[in-house]
Design a protein around this motif. Structure first.
Motif, short mmCIF file in Angstrom:
data_model
loop_
_atom_site.label_atom_id
_atom_site.label_comp_id
_atom_site.label_asym_id
_atom_site.label_seq_id
_atom_site.Cartn_x
_atom_site.Cartn_y
_atom_site.Cartn_z
N VAL A 23 0.84 -1.20 0.00
CA VAL A 23 0.00 0.00 0.00
C VAL A 23 0.87 1.25 0.00
O VAL A 23 0.60 2.22 -0.72
CB VAL A 23 -0.95 0.00 1.22
N THR A 24 1.94 1.22 0.78
CA THR A 24 2.86 2.36 0.83
C THR A 24 3.47 2.64 -0.53
O THR A 24 3.52 3.79 -0.99
CB THR A 24 3.97 2.10 1.86
N GLN A 26 2.28 1.71 -3.42
CA GLN A 26 1.20 2.15 -4.31
C GLN A 26 0.95 3.64 -4.16
O GLN A 26 0.82 4.37 -5.16
CB GLN A 26 -0.07 1.35 -4.01
N LEU A 27 0.88 4.11 -2.92
CA LEU A 27 0.68 5.53 -2.67
C LEU A 27 1.85 6.36 -3.21
O LEU A 27 1.64 7.38 -3.87
CB LEU A 27 0.54 5.77 -1.16
N ILE A 91 -7.52 5.20 -0.46
CA ILE A 91 -6.23 5.19 -1.15
C ILE A 91 -6.17 6.27 -2.25
O ILE A 91 -5.19 7.03 -2.32
CB ILE A 91 -5.92 3.79 -1.71
N GLY A 94 -5.67 9.47 -0.54
CA GLY A 94 -4.29 9.60 -0.07
C GLY A 94 -3.34 9.97 -1.18
O GLY A 94 -2.45 10.81 -1.01
N SER A 163 4.35 9.35 3.09
CA SER A 163 3.18 8.48 2.96
C SER A 163 2.82 7.83 4.29
O SER A 163 1.68 7.40 4.49
CB SER A 163 3.42 7.42 1.90
N ILE A 171 -5.49 4.51 6.80
CA ILE A 171 -5.15 3.77 5.59
C ILE A 171 -4.12 2.71 5.99
O ILE A 171 -3.12 3.02 6.64
CB ILE A 171 -4.57 4.70 4.51
N ASP A 173 -1.41 1.34 5.45
CA ASP A 173 -0.07 1.33 4.87
C ASP A 173 0.89 0.67 5.85
O ASP A 173 0.49 0.11 6.87
CB ASP A 173 0.36 2.75 4.52
#
Length: 223
Positions: A23-24, A26-27, A91, A94, A163, A171, A173
């Motif tokens: 997720v991190t 991706q952000l 997401i 974010g 992030s 979120i 992450d």
């Protein structure tokens, strides 16, 4: 020191940490793509001869550079749904918050890169009959991107680190997962130490590449 470190509880938590890292990343990747594209467009707006275009762009840059990123994230997550009655998945929201913050910083990096483009190149492109958009796309952008690459990469690393702030709005992450694990196991030192090493391992190669690019550019300028 009486505290005894114990990392054994993290053995079964690797999948959760990897999911949070995904997720991190991706952000960070999405925000960087957004910042690279919009940053250049914002740079052109700031350097525009038209005040109606230049002043709003400058105000945008100053707002995002002069307010805390954490405040911007919280504002996007809580104010946009309340004020505009618009509900966006966490997401993408974010990415929007991080990407707009990065856009402001990248715009300044691009502006420095554009200002470093030799005037002779602009005069030559005009003499060749290139239209303004052709001159911007084929002459200004490649050189500005090359000049600004080290700063853009450094800004990208900063966005990867920032992030972690989205954990405050739940979120999932890497930082949010770490906070959850630390709470569950009552082992914050071990958890955050491992997470710090993960951030370091991801950021270090990018930082080294940025350093090498900067050295190559410095060597090219001294030739």
């Amino acid at each position: 020191m009486s505290y005894t470190f114990d990392f054994s509880f993290l053995e079964n938590s690797a999948p959760r940490l990897l999911e949070g890292l995904g997720v991190t990343l991706q952000l960070a990747v999405a925000a960087n793509v957004m910042g690279l594209v919009l940053g250049f467009l914002l740079c052109l707006a700031v350097m525009s001869p038209w005040a109606l275009l230049r002043w709003p762009a400058q105000l945008f840059i100053e707002f995002f550079r002069c307010t805390p990123a954490l405040l911007q994230i919280v504002w996007f997550f809580y104010c946009i749904p309340m004020v505009f009655d618009v509900f966006i998945d966490p997401i993408p929201l974010g990415v929007l918050a991080l990407g707009l913050n990065l856009t402001a910083f990248n715009a300044e990096a691009y502006r420095a890169g554009v200002q470093a483009v030799p005037r002779e190149h602009l005069d030559a492109s005009t003499a060749l009959g290139l239209k303004p958009w052709q001159r911007t796309l084929h002459v200004v952008l490649p050189q500005a991107l090359r000049n600004a690459t080290p700063v853009l990469m450094t800004n990208g690393i900063g966005t990867l680190q920032q992030s972690a702030l989205v954990a405050i709005v739940a979120i999932a992450d890497l930082m949010y997962v770490a906070k959850t694990l630390a709470t569950e196991a009552y082992r914050p030192l071990e958890t955050y130490s491992v997470v710090a090493l993960i951030y370091f391992a991801v950021s270090l190669p990018i930082a080294r590449i940025a350093h090498l690019v900067e050295r190559r550019q410095d060597a090219a300028m001294t030739r």
